[in-house]
Design a protein around this motif. Structure first.
Motif, PDB file in Angstrom:
ATOM      1  N   LEU A 242      39.304  47.276  37.646  1.00  0.00           N
ATOM      2  CA  LEU A 242      40.757  46.981  38.745  1.00  0.00           C
ATOM      3  C   LEU A 242      40.460  47.816  40.192  1.00  0.00           C
ATOM      4  CD1 LEU A 242      42.536  47.023  35.916  1.00  0.00           C
ATOM      5  CD2 LEU A 242      41.452  44.822  36.608  1.00  0.00           C
TER       6      LEU A 242
ATOM      7  N   GLY B  84      48.884  43.153  36.995  1.00  0.00           N
ATOM      8  CA  GLY B  84      48.961  43.958  38.160  1.00  0.00           C
ATOM      9  C   GLY B  84      50.165  45.717  37.725  1.00  0.00           C
TER      10      GLY B  84
ATOM     11  N   SER C 275      52.320  46.069  37.862  1.00  0.00           N
ATOM     12  CA  SER C 275      53.623  46.863  39.130  1.00  0.00           C
ATOM     13  C   SER C 275      55.390  46.431  38.912  1.00  0.00           C
ATOM     14  CB  SER C 275      53.115  46.963  40.558  1.00  0.00           C
ATOM     15  OG  SER C 275      53.046  45.385  40.585  1.00  0.00           O
TER      16      SER C 275
ATOM     17  N   GLN D 100      49.969  48.648  42.513  1.00  0.00           N
ATOM     18  CA  GLN D 100      49.324  48.203  41.401  1.00  0.00           C
ATOM     19  C   GLN D 100      47.249  48.174  41.304  1.00  0.00           C
ATOM     20  OE1 GLN D 100      51.177  45.062  44.500  1.00  0.00           O
ATOM     21  NE2 GLN D 100      48.601  44.084  44.005  1.00  0.00           N
TER      22      GLN D 100
ATOM     23  N   THR E 283      44.354  45.332  40.623  1.00  0.00           N
ATOM     24  CA  THR E 283      44.362  44.107  40.409  1.00  0.00           C
ATOM     25  C   THR E 283      42.604  44.023  40.375  1.00  0.00           C
ATOM     26  OG1 THR E 283      44.728  41.958  42.038  1.00  0.00           O
ATOM     27  CG2 THR E 283      43.455  44.158  43.525  1.00  0.00           C
TER      28      THR E 283
ATOM     29  N   ALA F 270      43.739  37.056  42.093  1.00  0.00           N
ATOM     30  CA  ALA F 270      45.057  38.063  42.097  1.00  0.00           C
ATOM     31  C   ALA F 270      46.252  37.308  42.078  1.00  0.00           C
ATOM     32  CB  ALA F 270      44.809  38.169  43.367  1.00  0.00           C
TER      33      ALA F 270
END
Length: 269
Positions: free
Chosen positions: A18, A115, A117, A124, A126, A140
């Motif tokens: 990530l 994510g 967040s 965050q 992704t 995304a």
């Protein structure tokens, strides 16, 4: 049509990297700063090269050494606090919107899908861009979806129209997994010169390419390299605007060139 379009859970557990993205206070730009990985047993975090040169950036809580690789048998506290508490009354609903099984979803799966967040958060995660047969690909969440109902946008293909709340919901509800999207550059965006939007084949705007990702794809659009996208998942209004549409970009640039571009993008802030 259901507001939540299911995606197989197997798609989640295959993600092992990530990208950690941080929002710069002065510019509000989302900047890649590190990589969080999980191999099924050990979590690891390390900063991207050149992060020390990013204006206003300070080491993240629990990761003071910019040159160190951190490892742990448990998810680091900074990221664990971004995973939903199972005792929350909306836990089952939110995980259902993320196409996860509330009874078995792991913290890692939650991070991959959500994510990690909320709206207004400065950090965050992704899925990290990965190599593909055609170049590289990245999944995304579409940004600025709600913005499209408030203002027209000028792109290289023309100007969008204003959408009412009802029209915007109808547009989102009409999206289906696997649906192709075009990536088109915005014109005259003073906030982000690299701004790009996702459009349906009927020239309807779906949302923005996240700023950090748009910085990587902008040169590809300019030189004619293929930049395409497909819809992965669509969530209902209850999911919050930042979780409405999950999209996968497919870029015809070599993965090695992408890695160099990512390093350069971090260094440029």
């Amino acid at each position: 049509m259901p507001s939540v379009l299911e995606a197989p859970i197997a798609d989640v557990v295959t993600e092992t990297e990530l990208l950690v993205v941080w929002q710069q206070p002065s510019s509000r730009a989302m900047i890649p700063v590190g990589v969080l990985t999980f191999d099924g047993e050990t979590y690891a975090f390390e900063y991207l090269p050149n992060v020390a040169h990013v204006a206003e950036f300070r080491p993240l809580l629990g990761f003071r050494d910019l040159a160190k690789r951190y490892e742990s048998d448990e998810l680091f506290p900074l990221f664990h606090e971004r995973v939903m508490d199972p005792t929350r009354p909306d836990f089952v609903r939110v995980l259902d919107e993320l196409s996860l099984d509330p009874a078995s979803a792991t913290p890692w799966e939650q991070l991959v899908r959500s994510g990690g967040s909320s709206e207004g958060d400065t950090l965050q995660v992704t899925p990290f861009p990965r190599e593909s047969t055609e170049g590289w690909t990245c999944t995304a969440l579409a940004a600025g979806v709600r913005y499209l109902a408030k203002k027209t946008v000028t792109t290289t293909a023309g100007q969008t129209r204003l959408y009412s709340d009802v029209e915007l919901e109808a547009l989102l509800d009409g999206l289906v997994p696997g649906q192709p999207l075009r990536v088109i550059a915005e014109v005259g965006n003073d906030y982000n010169a690299d701004a790009q939007l996702f459009f349906t084949e009927h020239d309807e705007p779906v949302g923005y390419v996240p700023d950090w990702l748009a910085k990587l794809t902008a040169p590809c659009l300019h030189d004619g390299t293929s930049v395409r996208a497909v819809v992965d998942r669509v969530n209902g209004l209850s999911a919050g605007w930042h979780l409405r549409v999950l999209v996968t970009l497919q870029v015809g640039e070599s993965f090695a060139d992408l890695q160099s571009r990512l390093d350069a993008a971090t260094h440029s802030y």
